[in-house]
Motif scaffolding. Structure first.
Motif, PDB file in Angstrom:
ATOM      1  N   LYS A 131      48.868  42.665  46.375  1.00  0.00           N
ATOM      2  CA  LYS A 131      49.521  41.955  45.268  1.00  0.00           C
ATOM      3  C   LYS A 131      50.772  41.217  45.751  1.00  0.00           C
ATOM      4  O   LYS A 131      51.009  40.064  45.380  1.00  0.00           O
ATOM      5  CB  LYS A 131      49.887  42.944  44.156  1.00  0.00           C
ATOM      6  N   ARG A 187      43.981  38.782  45.895  1.00  0.00           N
ATOM      7  CA  ARG A 187      43.308  39.221  44.680  1.00  0.00           C
ATOM      8  C   ARG A 187      42.723  40.615  44.870  1.00  0.00           C
ATOM      9  O   ARG A 187      42.246  40.961  45.953  1.00  0.00           O
ATOM     10  CB  ARG A 187      42.174  38.260  44.317  1.00  0.00           C
ATOM     11  N   ASP A 215      41.501  41.186  39.538  1.00  0.00           N
ATOM     12  CA  ASP A 215      41.424  39.722  39.483  1.00  0.00           C
ATOM     13  C   ASP A 215      39.990  39.222  39.584  1.00  0.00           C
ATOM     14  O   ASP A 215      39.721  38.044  39.373  1.00  0.00           O
ATOM     15  CB  ASP A 215      42.249  39.115  40.622  1.00  0.00           C
TER      16      ASP A 215
END
Length: 342
Positions: free
Chosen positions: A243, A248, A292
């Motif tokens: 992160k 992702r 994500d």
């Protein structure tokens, strides 16, 4: 929302009964959420949709050969037992068939005495507690005597037990496989890592409740089953770094998703070392804090799994994709094809 909002027509012939010879040979439908576009690919093409710095999160639970066939010591009557959950030591919660034959104090014999069990308690939902006795290591005895508890919609026998395991299965404890991971081979994972994509592992032991149908019209009233999960300090550190570097987090399967979102929900959006039980129910309106992207299989109509997938995208786009999958003859469910939502 109403359960009928998640229905679609699925021809029975599209329910995959056996795994493909090559795990990674399945089809891959790629869904681009932002522009609502669909691409038809093969699973090995997943590499072209991953980027350096991404992190794949895999559920490394291992399915127990949890179905046992035995006899009652006193009468010789046949009994089928399905292990659900280890309560403590050699005591397990099980489902038995026929259950009425299994009263407290009844002794069962499996494999001509290699494994025995005594019923110690009758549970409210019809389950039983069994105390097992054996020589050696329980999981080795179980591996010799037990059968894989395949989902109820699979009617074929599975010739090789390991085809209902991921290649990275490690932590014993599941009653069902995290099936999105069945598409990965060791070679494909190595190629993905060579691209600069990190692979991290969490554990969620999948319960048979994953096959339990939603029996209420209003999905707000549905109660999810509870499952045990673990995220290690090492994985938490990897996800934090991902992160921070702008990568992702790609969740492989709904089980990985439920674990990550449970931890994020309970820790102000942070992914930290954690373990416990989760009964999180993810459906449209849910605010995702952890993932994500999502790699998943094609799920049952009106199931909590298609509700989760709809929450990550939107219901109309997901149903459009499912109808296209039917049209293009994608294979559905545990041994079926895959979808990548980004």
């Amino acid at each position: 929302m109403n359960i009928e909002d998640f229905d679609f027509d699925l021809p029975e012939v599209l329910i995959a009964q056996t795994p493909l010879k090559d795990r990674s040979a399945s089809k891959l439908m790629v869904l681009h959420r932002d522009v609502e576009e669909i691409e038809h690919k093969h699973f090995t093409d997943i590499k072209s949709f991953l980027k350096r710095g991404d992190c794949l999160v895999l559920n490394n639970t291992k399915v127990l050969p949890a179905r046992l066939y035995g006899i009652k010591e006193d009468t010789g009557a046949k009994v089928e037992v399905l292990l659900l959950k280890q309560v403590e030591g050699d005591t397990w919660e099980v489902l038995a068939k026929p259950a009425k034959r299994l009263k407290e104090g009844t002794k069962l014999i499996f494999g001509e005495g290699k494994l025995t069990a005594t019923c110690t308690e009758t549970l409210e939902h019809g389950g039983r507690l069994l105390d097992f006795a054996y020589d050696g290591i329980f999981y080795e005895v179980l591996d010799e005597l037990g059968e894989m508890p395949l989902p109820p919609y699979i009617k074929e026998q599975l010739p090789e037990k390991d085809r209902y395991q991921t290649v990275y299965a490690k932590e014993e404890g599941s009653a069902a496989a995290p099936t999105a991971g069945l598409h990965f081979t060791e070679q494909l994972l190595a190629e993905i890592e060579e691209m600069g994509v990190t692979v991290a592992f969490i554990t969620l032991h999948v319960g048979l409740g994953t096959f339990r149908p939603v029996s209420v019209e209003n999905i707000d009233e549905h109660k999810m089953h509870s499952e045990f999960y673990v995220m290690t300090k090492e994985t938490a550190k990897t996800l934090k770094k991902t992160k921070e570097n702008g990568g992702r987090i790609i969740s492989v399967g709904t089980t990985s998703t439920r674990t990550l979102e449970t931890i994020a929900r309970d820790n102000n959006g942070k992914l930290v070392e954690s373990s416990g039980w989760t009964d999180i129910f993810i459906y449209p309106g849910f605010e995702f804090k952890a993932i994500d992207g999502l790699i998943t299989n094609f799920h049952l109509p009106k199931s909590t799994l298609i509700m989760l997938v709809s929450a990550f995208s939107n219901r109309e786009f997901i149903l459009k994709a499912y109808n296209e999958a039917v049209k293009e003859k994608y294979r559905f469910f545990s041994f079926g094809d895959a979808m990548f939502i980004i």
